[in-house]
Design a protein around this motif. Structure first.
Motif, mmCIF file in Angstrom:
data_model
loop_
_atom_site.group_PDB
_atom_site.id
_atom_site.type_symbol
_atom_site.label_atom_id
_atom_site.label_comp_id
_atom_site.label_asym_id
_atom_site.label_seq_id
_atom_site.Cartn_x
_atom_site.Cartn_y
_atom_site.Cartn_z
ATOM 1 N N PHE A 1 55.610 56.020 43.645
ATOM 2 C CA PHE A 1 54.190 56.348 43.794
ATOM 3 C C PHE A 1 53.774 57.548 42.938
ATOM 4 O O PHE A 1 52.662 57.601 42.445
ATOM 5 C CB PHE A 1 53.867 56.641 45.261
ATOM 6 N N TRP A 2 54.666 58.514 42.753
ATOM 7 C CA TRP A 2 54.294 59.750 42.082
ATOM 8 C C TRP A 2 54.672 59.774 40.607
ATOM 9 O O TRP A 2 54.542 60.815 39.952
ATOM 10 C CB TRP A 2 54.922 60.960 42.798
ATOM 11 N N PRO B 1 52.254 51.858 35.852
ATOM 12 C CA PRO B 1 50.883 51.357 35.925
ATOM 13 C C PRO B 1 50.322 51.613 37.333
ATOM 14 O O PRO B 1 51.049 51.436 38.323
ATOM 15 C CB PRO B 1 51.033 49.859 35.672
ATOM 16 N N GLU B 2 49.074 52.034 37.379
ATOM 17 C CA GLU B 2 48.425 52.408 38.645
ATOM 18 C C GLU B 2 48.709 51.402 39.776
ATOM 19 O O GLU B 2 49.081 51.784 40.888
ATOM 20 C CB GLU B 2 46.912 52.497 38.372
ATOM 21 N N ASP B 3 48.573 50.123 39.481
ATOM 22 C CA ASP B 3 48.670 49.131 40.545
ATOM 23 C C ASP B 3 50.095 48.789 40.955
ATOM 24 O O ASP B 3 50.319 47.966 41.831
ATOM 25 C CB ASP B 3 47.918 47.850 40.144
ATOM 26 N N LEU B 4 51.073 49.398 40.296
ATOM 27 C CA LEU B 4 52.465 49.188 40.736
ATOM 28 C C LEU B 4 52.989 50.413 41.481
ATOM 29 O O LEU B 4 54.147 50.485 41.843
ATOM 30 C CB LEU B 4 53.371 48.903 39.534
ATOM 31 N N ARG B 5 52.090 51.395 41.683
ATOM 32 C CA ARG B 5 52.532 52.622 42.345
ATOM 33 C C ARG B 5 52.422 52.489 43.857
ATOM 34 O O ARG B 5 51.396 52.763 44.448
ATOM 35 C CB ARG B 5 51.727 53.808 41.817
ATOM 36 N N PHE B 6 53.516 52.028 44.466
ATOM 37 C CA PHE B 6 53.583 51.941 45.914
ATOM 38 C C PHE B 6 54.527 53.027 46.425
ATOM 39 O O PHE B 6 55.291 53.602 45.658
ATOM 40 C CB PHE B 6 54.095 50.561 46.348
ATOM 41 N N HIS B 7 54.468 53.309 47.714
ATOM 42 C CA HIS B 7 55.363 54.316 48.287
ATOM 43 C C HIS B 7 56.747 53.713 48.466
ATOM 44 O O HIS B 7 57.147 53.345 49.560
ATOM 45 C CB HIS B 7 54.811 54.829 49.617
ATOM 46 N N ILE C 1 58.612 42.924 40.439
ATOM 47 C CA ILE C 1 59.417 43.648 39.453
ATOM 48 C C ILE C 1 60.619 44.320 40.137
ATOM 49 O O ILE C 1 60.493 44.867 41.218
ATOM 50 C CB ILE C 1 58.533 44.666 38.710
#
Lengths: 132, 324
Positions: B109-110, B115-121, B239
């Motif tokens: 996430f950090w 890419p913005e939309d692959l940033r999960f916690h 991914i």
């Protein structure tokens, strides 16, 4: 999956990134092949993102109607849920839930707001309203 | 600057470990790192929730590849975690200044280069720091085609994210050159361990886990079904999996094993596993079409496909076990 079957379907979420998937070449060897994406993956990632966006929008509407504090909205924007926000701030879940009430949130100290700011990556002054 | 060869990998942990071991003197492919660590698996654990859904995994738990390879290759490796952010950041600075190749556990996430939309916690994303330029760390992130950069402040935040499986600044690195192992001993042992996991007599793991998942999906109502199926497909195809729930990467490992052990029958097994991987992708496709509404939502149909898949994998791993 053979080389020729590796999907190259330009997953827009990848933003031009290619990922490695393993596929069988004409020589029979399985090796990594760069892929621009597969619609199946895009559908399920998009589904998860849409759900988060819906939750954020609902939280924003609640905040605008004065039924909830902006904190819930910022939590959703940071792709967090109650359990995660609680863990990241070290504030118990019942307290976080209390801070979702506008009148309680309005009285929070800068120190507590600072912890929320640290966890969500949203500056303190922005935490107080629902502008994204 | 050290000479370090970045390689594009499908999964972060196997990619990082393959790169570390290769850099320490033993050329190792990503599939070999994955296979030797017996990382292929299946788990369905209703009690552990990921994003509100039961854990569904097509591979062993995070850190299993690191631990598995340490044992199989007798690696001398240091693993450090930190209580204080300051200490953790200083330790990384010092190691990089010494020219040490350092692997890190981070939260995706950090990481600003995602890419913005692959940033999960997701707290168990592994990457390698191979150098530094000013305030930027030079990073070999195995799931990216090229090397990337990350400012120190962002990387520190990613290393000290909290939540499920918090990284606590975890760093790890090899401490001596790696010698060639006895392939004829460690490969069969690793394959046997994978077979054991896949055929384990418990409801939540291996082929029985697949059947438990089928049962759970059968019971879903129309409201829960799309999200549950979406979660399952994400764990299988998003991914980091190499496609087909890691089955293709394991097929590549079996091909390498066939060469090293002079055991051509493993080539045949690899081809069978590619077919099994293709079936997993058919399931994912069917589920995605239902989620999108291009096909009627029928959880029972997915459950039937999963049961057939469990039968296929059971036969496959039984025959594989008999070979090694």
């Amino acid at each position: 999956m053979d080389d020729a079957e590796v999907p190259q379907e330009d997953n827009v979420i990848f933003k031009g990134l290619r990922k490695a998937v393993y596929a069988r070449g004409v020589d029979g060897k399985v090796r990594p092949v760069p892929s621009t994406g597969w619609q199946v993956e895009e559908i399920v990632t998009r589904q998860a993102l849409d759900l988060l966006a819906t939750q954020a929008e609902e939280a924003r509407q609640r905040a605008l109607r004065g039924e909830a504090s902006p904190l819930e909205f910022h939590m959703c924007c940071a792709r967090m849920d109650l359990a995660l926000l609680s863990q990241c701030t070290g504030i118990w879940q019942w307290r976080v839930r209390r801070h979702f009430r506008p009148e309680v949130f309005a009285k929070l100290s800068d120190q507590v707001l600072g912890r929320y700011s640290e966890a969500t990556g949203v500056p303190v002054e922005k935490l107080r309203n629902v502008e994204p | 600057m050290m000479t370090f060869q970045h390689r594009h990998a499908s999964h972060c942990e196997s990619g990082v470990m393959a790169a570390l071991v290769t850099h320490a003197g033993l050329p190792l492919s990503e599939p070999m790192a994955f296979g030797l660590a017996s990382a292929l698996s299946f788990a369905y654990i209703p009690l552990v929730k990921v994003g509100g859904f039961p854990l569904v995994a097509y591979r062993a738990l995070p850190h299993a590849i690191t631990k598995g390879l340490r044992g199989a290759l007798s690696l001398r490796m240091a693993v450090e975690t930190f209580r204080s952010v300051g200490q953790g950041a200083a330790r990384l600075d010092a190691l990089v200044a010494q020219g040490q190749l350092v692997a890190l556990q981070t939260s995706a996430f950090w990481l600003p280069y995602f890419p913005e939309d692959l940033r999960f916690h997701f707290n168990v994303h592994n990457l390698i720091v191979f150098g530094r330029e000013g305030d930027d760390f030079l990073i070999s992130d195995p799931v990216f085609e090229e090397t990337v950069r990350c400012p120190k402040a962002d990387l520190t935040k990613a290393r000290f994210a909290k939540g499920l499986m918090a990284p606590k600044g975890r760093i790890y690195y090899t401490q001596s050159a790696v010698q060639a192992p006895h392939w004829e001993k460690i490969i069969p042992a690793a394959i046997r361990k994978t077979c054991r996991t896949m055929l384990a007599p418990v409801f939540f793991a291996g082929v029985k886990g697949i059947r438990s998942l089928a049962r759970a999906i059968e019971k879903l109502d129309a409201e829960q079904a799309p999200r549950f199926l979406g979660h399952m497909v994400r764990m299988q195809e998003e991914i980091g999996t190499g496609g087909g729930g890691f089955r293709f990467i394991y097929a590549a490992f079996l091909q390498e094993a066939a060469q090293l052990l002079q055991l051509p029958i493993l080539e045949t097994k690899a081809d069978e596993l590619v077919t099994i991987g293709d079936e997993w992708r058919e399931i994912a496709l069917a589920a995605a079409m239902m989620i999108r509404g291009r096909q009627p939502m029928e959880p029972k149909r997915i459950a039937t496909l999963l049961r057939a898949q469990a039968d296929r994998e059971e036969a496959f791993f039984r025959s594989l076990r008999a070979l090694v």
